[in-house]
Each structure stands twice: as structure tokens, then as C-alpha cells.
Scaffold this motif. Sequence first.
Motif, PDB file in Angstrom:
ATOM      1  N   ALA A 142      40.029  94.266  25.097  1.00 20.35           N
ATOM      2  CA  ALA A 142      38.702  94.721  25.493  1.00 20.35           C
ATOM      3  C   ALA A 142      37.644  94.062  24.628  1.00 20.35           C
ATOM      4  O   ALA A 142      37.792  93.929  23.409  1.00 20.35           O
ATOM      5  N   VAL A 143      36.564  93.613  25.263  1.00 21.41           N
ATOM      6  CA  VAL A 143      35.468  92.933  24.568  1.00 21.41           C
ATOM      7  C   VAL A 143      34.217  93.800  24.558  1.00 21.41           C
ATOM      8  O   VAL A 143      33.609  94.038  23.515  1.00 21.41           O
ATOM      9  N   GLY A 144      33.813  94.255  25.728  1.00 16.64           N
ATOM     10  CA  GLY A 144      32.575  95.027  25.794  1.00 16.64           C
ATOM     11  C   GLY A 144      32.247  95.458  27.205  1.00 16.64           C
ATOM     12  O   GLY A 144      33.112  95.520  28.077  1.00 16.64           O
ATOM     13  N   ILE A 145      30.979  95.711  27.423  1.00 15.64           N
ATOM     14  CA  ILE A 145      30.525  96.301  28.673  1.00 15.64           C
ATOM     15  C   ILE A 145      29.277  95.571  29.165  1.00 15.64           C
ATOM     16  O   ILE A 145      28.431  95.142  28.377  1.00 15.64           O
ATOM     17  N   GLN A 170      21.877  83.840  36.990  1.00 14.59           N
ATOM     18  CA  GLN A 170      23.336  83.912  37.119  1.00 14.59           C
ATOM     19  C   GLN A 170      23.965  84.219  35.762  1.00 14.59           C
ATOM     20  O   GLN A 170      24.868  83.532  35.279  1.00 14.59           O
ATOM     21  N   ALA A 171      23.465  85.278  35.163  1.00  9.88           N
ATOM     22  CA  ALA A 171      23.902  85.660  33.824  1.00  9.88           C
ATOM     23  C   ALA A 171      23.940  87.174  33.698  1.00  9.88           C
ATOM     24  O   ALA A 171      23.338  87.903  34.496  1.00  9.88           O
ATOM     25  N   ALA A 172      24.677  87.628  32.696  1.00  4.62           N
ATOM     26  CA  ALA A 172      24.790  89.057  32.424  1.00  4.62           C
ATOM     27  C   ALA A 172      24.592  89.310  30.942  1.00  4.62           C
ATOM     28  O   ALA A 172      24.918  88.463  30.104  1.00  4.62           O
ATOM     29  N   ALA A 173      24.050  90.471  30.619  1.00  4.28           N
ATOM     30  CA  ALA A 173      23.963  90.915  29.225  1.00  4.28           C
ATOM     31  C   ALA A 173      25.205  91.732  28.929  1.00  4.28           C
ATOM     32  O   ALA A 173      25.495  92.709  29.625  1.00  4.28           O
ATOM     33  N   VAL A 174      25.950  91.322  27.910  1.00  6.47           N
ATOM     34  CA  VAL A 174      27.199  91.988  27.550  1.00  6.47           C
ATOM     35  C   VAL A 174      27.067  92.579  26.149  1.00  6.47           C
ATOM     36  O   VAL A 174      26.767  91.854  25.189  1.00  6.47           O
ATOM     37  N   ARG A 175      27.290  93.862  26.029  1.00  6.42           N
ATOM     38  CA  ARG A 175      27.301  94.506  24.722  1.00  6.42           C
ATOM     39  C   ARG A 175      28.713  94.435  24.165  1.00  6.42           C
ATOM     40  O   ARG A 175      29.655  94.978  24.749  1.00  6.42           O
ATOM     41  N   LYS A 194      26.373  96.763  36.213  1.00  2.00           N
ATOM     42  CA  LYS A 194      26.229  97.556  34.996  1.00  2.00           C
ATOM     43  C   LYS A 194      27.464  98.451  34.818  1.00  2.00           C
ATOM     44  O   LYS A 194      27.944  99.043  35.773  1.00  2.00           O
ATOM     45  N   ASN A 195      27.945  98.500  33.590  1.00  2.00           N
ATOM     46  CA  ASN A 195      29.103  99.291  33.171  1.00  2.00           C
ATOM     47  C   ASN A 195      30.440  98.656  33.538  1.00  2.00           C
ATOM     48  O   ASN A 195      31.498  99.244  33.250  1.00  2.00           O
TER      49      ASN A 195
END
Length: 398
Positions: A320-323, A332-337, A391-392
Amino acid sequence: MHKSSKPELLVGVRNLSGLKACSGYADAVYFSTDRLSLRAKAKEITLETLEDFVHEVKIRGLKAYLAVNSTVYEKILGNASDVIDAASSAGVDAVIAWDPAIILRARKAGLRIHISTQANITNHETANFYQNLGAERIILSRELPLEEIREINQQTEVEIETFVHGAMCMAISGRCHLSAYILGKSGNCGECTQPCRWKWELHGENGFVAASLGKYLLSAKDLCMIDHIPELLESGIAAFKVEGRLRDSGYIEMVSRCYREAIDACIEGNYTPEKIESWKHELASVYNRGFSTGFYFGAPGLEGFSPEKDMNASKKQRRAVGIIENYYPKQQAAAVRLLEEGISVGDEIVIEGNTTYLRQQVRSLKKKDETVDRVEKGYTVGLAVDEQVRKNDRVFII
């Protein structure tokens, strides 16, 4: 009834993510709603969303089979009617059932019927009995050797389906009461807590603890028949079933691809030892408890159990890395926590959610508008993605 020489590859899914993962390989999927299922944890598909899900199955060219296979108590007979009404409206291709209350309702609604392995069918006369009730297919008991499967198939016109891969239950046809006895959670109602996968000890009457080969005394290995496809084809089995509705979408993709390739290779005449070894290596890279051939070639002994290992025997385990916190379609991008682990350019990742399944390599990372090669745990990073995520959704390194 005509029996096809090319078996249907049938894969279990719990949501749209799993459907996406296997849609390029499977011929059909089976699934359940949030009612009357042996997988009570699989609640993503409801009676209200069933029609939409079946539509998604059909536009991918697959058949849709609805499992309605839990024990049906008097107080929930109303649920049985609701589920069958929803199945009829949604246009499922068949209902998988064993309880006569479900079978009779499905027949009245004009639905095709497949008899669940929970019925523990072990001979051709029982198969014919269910055919006379209107069943088009029967899923045989998992405790049958291949020789008897072949004999049953030769003496009945109803289609035969058998499991070829996935978890095995220590109890006959899954009729286990251990979870209900220990924790009050009935496996026959879909709430199994899997106590057979716990650590156990053998105690004598005098308090002596017996020595054993391991602590997981009741844990059966997973079924794997990838290196016996020719024998399965020769037996005339109409459908090869992959168990794993509660496993992740990466597992579903890997297993469905391997069996699709194996079936096609066998039919095309290029099913080779080298390919078999490669498929087995790939199957061992995703979640498994070790592999056996179950009852296909006789009752399994100790080789059918995994007493020394816990739930997952795979040497290659995803991390597991994040969410996903946000998705930006224009970029074409996502913010990953990054909650659990850092991430680097070049990592192979999978992004999963109820409706998302995306497997890709990390091509680009941005930290505070700066392009970087790696970002450590604790930060939020911009990640270039190949298609829409949500999201999530969860991010894993594989």
C-alpha cells in the motif's frame, strides 16, 4: 442440449473494478448483490444498482450470472422475491442458486438457472433431477475426482461447470459451521470469519500439546488446474470457474489472463511446458495459499493443506502506498497522499476503487510543482495517470 467444445471462462467479481480487470479475458462473470449471498462483505452491487452493473457487463460482451446462494430463512423469504424481481428487471443471463425457494422464484420469473455447488451434486441422477426443475447448468461438488466428473457429463444433457482456481473450503461444498459455532457468524449466510485460516494447536486430554507440522492445521491450499487444461477440456466441462470475489482486482486480472491464455493455447495446439511454468509463476505472484489440484486426482492428503504458512504464500506482495485525494482531467494527473510508503518513477502501480482499476508504470511525479524522481511517505504528490481515477481510490506498488 449442445455442449460446446470450448469452455466458458467464468470469473467472480464484486464491483466494476473487478469487471474491468477481467473483461479482456473472461467470457462471463458471476457476482452478488448485498442480499442472499455467500459473500456478504461484497456489498458494492445493490438491488438499486444491479441493472446498471449488468449493463456494464453486457456492453463488454460478457454474460452476467447473479449468485443467490446463501441459506434462506423463513424471515427473509421476502428478500428472495426482491432479489429475483431485480434480477429479472436487470436482465441477468442466469441465477446461481441451490435453495428450492430461489429456484422456484427464478423459474416463475423466466430466468435461466444454474445450480450452485452448495447443492453438493455428486451423480448424474441428481444432475438430471435439477435439469427437470429447469436448470440449464449445474456446478458440481468440489469433492469429485475428474474421472467421476467425466462419467456424470456423459450421462446427462445438462451443462457441467466446475471450479478450476481459487480458495478451497475444508468443509464439503462449503457447508461449514465452524464460524457460526465460534463467533456466531454463519458461513452459510455469507459471514464466514475464516477460523480455518487461524493458528490452532492440538491438545490431548492430559493437557499435552501435540507436535505438528505447523500451526495452520485447517487451512487448505488454493486450487490450481492451470497445468491440467487438456484433461479438463477432454472431460467436456462447459464452464471453468475462477473463485475470488473478495480478492483484489489485480488478482482477478492475473488469474483470468493466465487461464484465458492456457485455454486458447490448448485449443490452438501450443500449450507447452514452458508456457505452463510461466503461468504458474505468474499465478504464484498474486495472493495465494499455495496450490494443489484439490480432489481432481483423488482425495488430497497433507499436500492439500498449508500448515506452515499464514494467509498469503506469495513471495511478491503488493504494498500500500496511499490514497487518491483528487483527479485533474485536463492535466491527466492525480493528487496522491502517501500514507504508507514513498513512490518512485519507474514503479509498477495499481490504482483500485469500487469503479476503478488502473495498472500502469509511474512516468512522472511532481512535488510542489517540481518534477522529481521520488517522493517519500508523508507528502502529497502529483502523479500522471493513464485514465480517470477517483477520490479515495487506493494506490499500491506491485
